[in-house]
Design a protein around this motif. Structure first.
Motif, PDB file in Angstrom:
ATOM      1  N   UNK A   1       0.829  -1.195   0.000  1.00  0.00           N
ATOM      2  CA  UNK A   1       0.000   0.000   0.000  1.00  0.00           C
ATOM      3  C   UNK A   1       0.866   1.249   0.000  1.00  0.00           C
ATOM      4  N   UNK A   2       0.226   2.333  -0.386  1.00  0.00           N
ATOM      5  CA  UNK A   2       0.806   3.668  -0.339  1.00  0.00           C
ATOM      6  C   UNK A   2       0.016   4.462   0.690  1.00  0.00           C
ATOM      7  N   UNK A   3       0.727   5.128   1.590  1.00  0.00           N
ATOM      8  CA  UNK A   3       0.029   5.887   2.619  1.00  0.00           C
ATOM      9  C   UNK A   3       0.869   7.093   3.009  1.00  0.00           C
ATOM     10  N   UNK A   4       0.301   7.930   3.866  1.00  0.00           N
ATOM     11  CA  UNK A   4       0.953   9.183   4.190  1.00  0.00           C
ATOM     12  C   UNK A   4       0.786   9.518   5.658  1.00  0.00           C
TER      13      UNK A   4
ATOM     14  N   UNK B   1       5.583  10.418   3.013  1.00  0.00           N
ATOM     15  CA  UNK B   1       4.784   9.470   2.239  1.00  0.00           C
ATOM     16  C   UNK B   1       5.549   8.159   2.200  1.00  0.00           C
ATOM     17  N   UNK B   2       4.836   7.040   2.176  1.00  0.00           N
ATOM     18  CA  UNK B   2       5.495   5.732   2.224  1.00  0.00           C
ATOM     19  C   UNK B   2       4.835   4.753   1.263  1.00  0.00           C
ATOM     20  N   UNK B   3       5.658   4.097   0.467  1.00  0.00           N
ATOM     21  CA  UNK B   3       5.227   2.963  -0.347  1.00  0.00           C
ATOM     22  C   UNK B   3       5.744   1.711   0.338  1.00  0.00           C
ATOM     23  N   UNK B   4       4.836   0.861   0.802  1.00  0.00           N
ATOM     24  CA  UNK B   4       5.212  -0.365   1.521  1.00  0.00           C
ATOM     25  C   UNK B   4       4.876  -1.572   0.646  1.00  0.00           C
ATOM     26  N   UNK B   5       5.866  -2.458   0.475  1.00  0.00           N
ATOM     27  CA  UNK B   5       5.699  -3.621  -0.389  1.00  0.00           C
ATOM     28  C   UNK B   5       6.324  -4.858   0.251  1.00  0.00           C
ATOM     29  N   UNK B   6       5.668  -6.003   0.091  1.00  0.00           N
ATOM     30  CA  UNK B   6       6.297  -7.287   0.395  1.00  0.00           C
ATOM     31  C   UNK B   6       7.187  -7.644  -0.794  1.00  0.00           C
ATOM     32  N   UNK B   7       8.465  -7.963  -0.536  1.00  0.00           N
ATOM     33  CA  UNK B   7       9.421  -8.108  -1.638  1.00  0.00           C
ATOM     34  C   UNK B   7      10.225  -9.393  -1.616  1.00  0.00           C
ATOM     35  N   UNK B   8       9.892 -10.331  -0.751  1.00  0.00           N
ATOM     36  CA  UNK B   8      10.624 -11.605  -0.743  1.00  0.00           C
ATOM     37  C   UNK B   8       9.725 -12.686  -0.188  1.00  0.00           C
ATOM     38  N   UNK B   9       9.708 -13.860  -0.809  1.00  0.00           N
ATOM     39  CA  UNK B   9      10.464 -14.263  -1.999  1.00  0.00           C
ATOM     40  C   UNK B   9       9.979 -13.534  -3.261  1.00  0.00           C
ATOM     41  N   UNK B  10      10.940 -13.176  -4.105  1.00  0.00           N
ATOM     42  CA  UNK B  10      10.663 -12.323  -5.255  1.00  0.00           C
ATOM     43  C   UNK B  10       9.615 -12.928  -6.172  1.00  0.00           C
TER      44      UNK B  10
ATOM     45  N   UNK C   1       8.025 -12.478   5.105  1.00  0.00           N
ATOM     46  CA  UNK C   1       8.184 -11.577   3.965  1.00  0.00           C
ATOM     47  C   UNK C   1       9.181 -10.474   4.320  1.00  0.00           C
ATOM     48  N   UNK C   2      10.089 -10.163   3.396  1.00  0.00           N
ATOM     49  CA  UNK C   2      10.913  -8.975   3.565  1.00  0.00           C
ATOM     50  C   UNK C   2      10.066  -7.789   3.129  1.00  0.00           C
ATOM     51  N   UNK C   3       9.778  -6.914   4.071  1.00  0.00           N
ATOM     52  CA  UNK C   3       8.963  -5.737   3.774  1.00  0.00           C
ATOM     53  C   UNK C   3       9.884  -4.579   3.428  1.00  0.00           C
ATOM     54  N   UNK C   4       9.582  -3.899   2.324  1.00  0.00           N
ATOM     55  CA  UNK C   4      10.342  -2.733   1.904  1.00  0.00           C
ATOM     56  C   UNK C   4       9.488  -1.487   2.088  1.00  0.00           C
ATOM     57  N   UNK C   5      10.036  -0.499   2.773  1.00  0.00           N
ATOM     58  CA  UNK C   5       9.414   0.823   2.872  1.00  0.00           C
ATOM     59  C   UNK C   5      10.234   1.798   2.048  1.00  0.00           C
ATOM     60  N   UNK C   6       9.626   2.354   1.008  1.00  0.00           N
ATOM     61  CA  UNK C   6      10.232   3.479   0.306  1.00  0.00           C
ATOM     62  C   UNK C   6       9.632   4.734   0.936  1.00  0.00           C
ATOM     63  N   UNK C   7      10.459   5.459   1.687  1.00  0.00           N
ATOM     64  CA  UNK C   7      10.010   6.630   2.431  1.00  0.00           C
ATOM     65  C   UNK C   7      10.388   7.906   1.685  1.00  0.00           C
ATOM     66  N   UNK C   8       9.396   8.759   1.453  1.00  0.00           N
ATOM     67  CA  UNK C   8       9.653  10.008   0.740  1.00  0.00           C
ATOM     68  C   UNK C   8       9.311  11.179   1.641  1.00  0.00           C
TER      69      UNK C   8
ATOM     70  N   UNK D   1      16.073  -7.533  11.709  1.00  0.00           N
ATOM     71  CA  UNK D   1      17.193  -6.678  11.333  1.00  0.00           C
ATOM     72  C   UNK D   1      16.777  -5.874  10.109  1.00  0.00           C
ATOM     73  N   UNK D   2      17.264  -4.648  10.014  1.00  0.00           N
ATOM     74  CA  UNK D   2      16.888  -3.732   8.940  1.00  0.00           C
ATOM     75  C   UNK D   2      18.111  -3.349   8.135  1.00  0.00           C
ATOM     76  N   UNK D   3      17.971  -3.346   6.808  1.00  0.00           N
ATOM     77  CA  UNK D   3      19.020  -2.895   5.899  1.00  0.00           C
ATOM     78  C   UNK D   3      18.458  -1.693   5.143  1.00  0.00           C
ATOM     79  N   UNK D   4      19.114  -0.534   5.278  1.00  0.00           N
ATOM     80  CA  UNK D   4      18.579   0.721   4.771  1.00  0.00           C
ATOM     81  C   UNK D   4      19.493   1.340   3.733  1.00  0.00           C
ATOM     82  N   UNK D   5      18.890   1.742   2.618  1.00  0.00           N
ATOM     83  CA  UNK D   5      19.563   2.561   1.615  1.00  0.00           C
ATOM     84  C   UNK D   5      19.111   3.991   1.830  1.00  0.00           C
ATOM     85  N   UNK D   6      20.045   4.865   2.218  1.00  0.00           N
ATOM     86  CA  UNK D   6      19.683   6.270   2.366  1.00  0.00           C
ATOM     87  C   UNK D   6      20.366   7.071   1.264  1.00  0.00           C
TER      88      UNK D   6
END
Length: 336
Positions: free
Chosen positions: A106-109, A124-133, A188-195, A217-222
């Motif tokens: 989902x996309x939410x704010x 704003x956040x785009x949240x997606x389940x991303x694993x297994x691909x 599921x590996x959940x990905x948050x794209x935070x804007x 554990x969290x792995x973050x790309x900033x």
């Protein structure tokens, strides 16, 4: 969709009242002395890396890793694809928008969980389940066209980084190396794209409030061009300075429970920025929902009683969504 900060309104001249935080929740001062998170080169000798990861984890609960095996191209392409997603016209994002916290993709704010506090945050956040691909990819947005391949190129090696760090931590605290494999990391590996759009008055609000992560554990790309992430340390907050090609790593509540508090989940927040937009991408490695998380037997004994009660991750999440993500709230709910 009109609630999205990154929708048709590309700029904001004032901070709407619903984003005004009480004075006690507004961004307080940074730590008195400048402190930087450790930056760990994962190509160094295993003993050296293990010691560095354990030392950084115990002191900060956060660290950065370089030479981690995720291609630089994959990092930059994912960052660019997420930026492009938030620039899409509102109509192209409308089907993803949802305020239902039980919906995975989902996309939410603006909001966090149902803590009852009622504050809104400059995100704003785009949240997606991303694993297994192969199972999750059909649910990813089709626009922009670059997003799906960028997610796929990032998520598999990024998860591998997290799993290797968990093995190193196991060796460091005296658990068998594969302790966190299986159900403890099999969700599921959940990905948050935070804007975080530019904010006209960053002193009134936050991009994200102080919180601890709910996962293992969290792995973050900033982004490599602007600060925004801050970590609680020594009674204040320290900036996580961008390091080219680095990934930021931090521990979640499930790792703290499993290690009986030896490794702690540390509060962090995102501050708003007046000059430029900022987009980060966090990958959360989670247990399966039915996994029962408990202090490892090897870390409980005479002189070291269990500090946390055993709980199914599904039940943990239900409580976490209710009490909120502040450390004291979670500790009150789950400490023995």
């Amino acid at each position: 969709m009109e609630k999205l900060l990154s929708s048709a309104r590309s700029s904001h001249s004032t901070v709407p009242e619903r984003f005004h935080l009480p004075p006690e929740l507004r961004p307080p001062a940074l730590a008195a002395a400048p402190v930087s998170l450790p930056v760990i080169d994962l190509t160094r000798g295993r003993d050296e890396v293990r010691s560095a990861v354990l030392r950084a984890g115990k002191e900060f609960g956060f660290f950065q890793v370089i030479n981690h095996g995720v291609p630089e191209r994959a990092l930059r392409e994912l960052e660019a694809a997420c930026v492009d997603f938030f620039r899409l016209p509102a109509a192209d994002k409308a089907s993803l928008y949802s305020e239902d916290t039980d919906r995975t993709n989902r996309l939410f704010s603006s909001t966090m969980y149902e803590s009852g506090a009622g504050e809104s945050y400059w995100r704003d956040c785009l949240r997606l389940a991303c694993h297994p691909v192969e199972l999750t990819k059909p649910g990813w947005p089709e626009k922009p066209a670059t997003l799906r391949p960028a997610l796929e190129d990032f998520i598999v090696p990024a998860r591998s980084v997290g799993m290797e760090l968990l093995r190193l931590l196991c060796e460091g605290v005296g658990l068998r190396p594969d302790y966190f494999e299986g159900d403890l990391s099999g969700g599921e590996v959940i990905v948050n794209a935070n804007h975080y759009p530019p904010c006209p008055d960053p002193g009134l609000t936050l991009g994200l409030p102080p919180h601890c992560d709910r996962n293992l554990i969290t792995v973050l790309l900033q982004p490599g061009y602007v600060c925004g992430l801050q970590v609680s340390y020594g009674g204040g907050w320290i900036d996580v300075e961008p390091v080219p090609g680095a990934l930021v790593v931090n521990f979640g509540h499930q790792l703290e429970i499993a290690t009986n508090g030896l490794l702690r989940s540390v509060e962090h927040r995102a501050v708003a920025n007046a000059a430029v937009a900022r987009t980060s991408v966090a990958a959360f490695i989670m247990p399966t929902m039915d996994c029962v998380v408990a202090p490892a037997k090897e870390l409980v004994g005479e002189g070291s009683p269990a500090r946390y009660r055993s709980i199914a991750f599904r039940d943990f999440m239900r409580v976490y969504k209710t009490v909120g993500a502040r450390r004291e709230s979670v500790e009150k709910a789950f400490r023995i």
